[in-house]
Design a protein around this motif. Sequence first.
Motif, mmCIF file in Angstrom:
data_model
loop_
_atom_site.group_PDB
_atom_site.id
_atom_site.type_symbol
_atom_site.label_atom_id
_atom_site.label_comp_id
_atom_site.label_asym_id
_atom_site.label_seq_id
_atom_site.Cartn_x
_atom_site.Cartn_y
_atom_site.Cartn_z
ATOM 1 N N PHE A 75 46.304 45.480 41.213
ATOM 2 C CA PHE A 75 45.444 45.891 40.177
ATOM 3 C C PHE A 75 45.274 44.884 38.949
ATOM 4 O O PHE A 75 44.274 44.723 38.352
ATOM 5 N N LEU B 274 39.813 51.242 36.057
ATOM 6 C CA LEU B 274 40.412 51.288 37.490
ATOM 7 C C LEU B 274 40.165 52.879 37.994
ATOM 8 O O LEU B 274 41.043 53.143 38.796
ATOM 9 N N LEU C 271 43.375 47.806 47.622
ATOM 10 C CA LEU C 271 42.368 46.773 47.778
ATOM 11 C C LEU C 271 42.293 46.242 49.275
ATOM 12 O O LEU C 271 40.866 45.827 49.825
ATOM 13 N N THR D 137 37.929 42.069 34.449
ATOM 14 C CA THR D 137 37.051 42.584 33.520
ATOM 15 C C THR D 137 37.259 41.942 32.021
ATOM 16 O O THR D 137 36.365 41.890 31.203
ATOM 17 N N LEU E 51 40.782 52.807 41.766
ATOM 18 C CA LEU E 51 41.978 52.062 42.206
ATOM 19 C C LEU E 51 43.168 52.788 42.947
ATOM 20 O O LEU E 51 43.730 52.517 43.995
ATOM 21 N N ARG F 130 42.447 42.570 38.978
ATOM 22 C CA ARG F 130 40.974 43.230 38.779
ATOM 23 C C ARG F 130 41.015 43.456 37.275
ATOM 24 O O ARG F 130 39.899 43.519 36.321
#
Length: 317
Positions: free
Chosen positions: A107, A298, A249, A114, A301, A110
Motif C-alpha cells: 500500500f 485506501l 493489488l 497520491t 485496499l 499507492r
Amino acid sequence: MRHSTIRQLEVFEAIARLNSFTRAAEELFLTQPTVSMQIKKLTDDIGLPLFEQVGKKIYLTEAGKELYQTCQGIFEHFSRFEMAVSNMKGLKSGKLRLAVVTTAKYFTPRLLGTFCQQYPGIDVSLKVTNRERVLERLTGNQDDLFILGQVPESIDAVSEVFLDNPLVVLAAADHPLADQKNISIDRICEESFIMREPGSGTRMATERFFNDHNKKLKVRMELGSNEAIKQALVGRLGIAVLSRHTLALDGPMGQLAELNVEGFPIERHWYFAYPSGKQLSVVAQAFLEYLRHADDYLEDLSCRHAISGHCPLLKNG
C-alpha cells in the motif's frame, strides 16, 4: 583523508553499522567488489587498518572506531543541512526518505503516488526490507519516517497507528475448508502451515495467537516473502496466515480463499514511527499528517468486504 570521498565514508559507515560487507553492499545497491575497493582506497588514505576479521566476523579497529564516530557527525551535519534547505523551500521541493517492512509495500507506493501528485517537486526514497532491518534503520536514524508493525518498547521512538492490518487465514481456492464456516482452531491446527521467516511481525503475531490458545502449529515450510507463500498456497502445499493487504493489488486472481476461522482476523495495525527527539523536516511533517488520513486514500485496499464475498481477489470471500 582529504582525498577520501563521501561515497567511501558512506560505504565504511554501512559496513561498521551492519558488521557485514555483504549487507552493506545490498543496502547501498553496490557489488561486493566495489565495496571492497572503496574500503581499500579509504584504508590506504588513512594508513591504518579499519577492520579486523576474527573467524567469520569483522570488528572495528581503534582507527575504525574513531572514523565511525567521525562519520556519524559528518552525516548528521549533512542531514541538518538538507532539512534546513527543505524547510526554506517549503513543500515545493525537498526529500522524503521512508523505510517500510515488506508487507507495507502493498500500500505504501499507492499512498506515495497520491502524495506526490499533490507535491510533484518532492523526491522520495523508499527502502523496503524486513522488520529486523527496518528496526536497525530506525535505531540508527537513517530515514525520515518508518512504517512497520508495533515498535518494541526497548526502542526509543515516537509511533502512532494510522491503518488497520488484519491477519487472515488463506488457502487455495479449492481447499476442502474453503466453503466451510466457523472453522475451529483445533481443526485448523490439523493443517500444514506455510510460515514467514523467524522475526517476521506476521509470524510473531500468528505464533502468539496459537500459543494463547495452547496450540502448536505444524509448520511445513518457512519462506522469506509473501509472494512465495501465496504461490505455495496456490500449489496446495498448506495454509498460511498473512496480512489481508497482501491480496489487495496483486493476489493470484481467484486462486486463493480466505478461510472463516474462529478468532480471525487477528486485528493488528500499521504504525508510522521516528526516533524520539528527531526534528522532522517540513516534508516529513506533511507526509506524517497525510498518513493520519490514509483510510481516505485506501478505501478499497484492505478488502474490508472480503468476508461477505465482495473482494474480487478472493473466492467465496
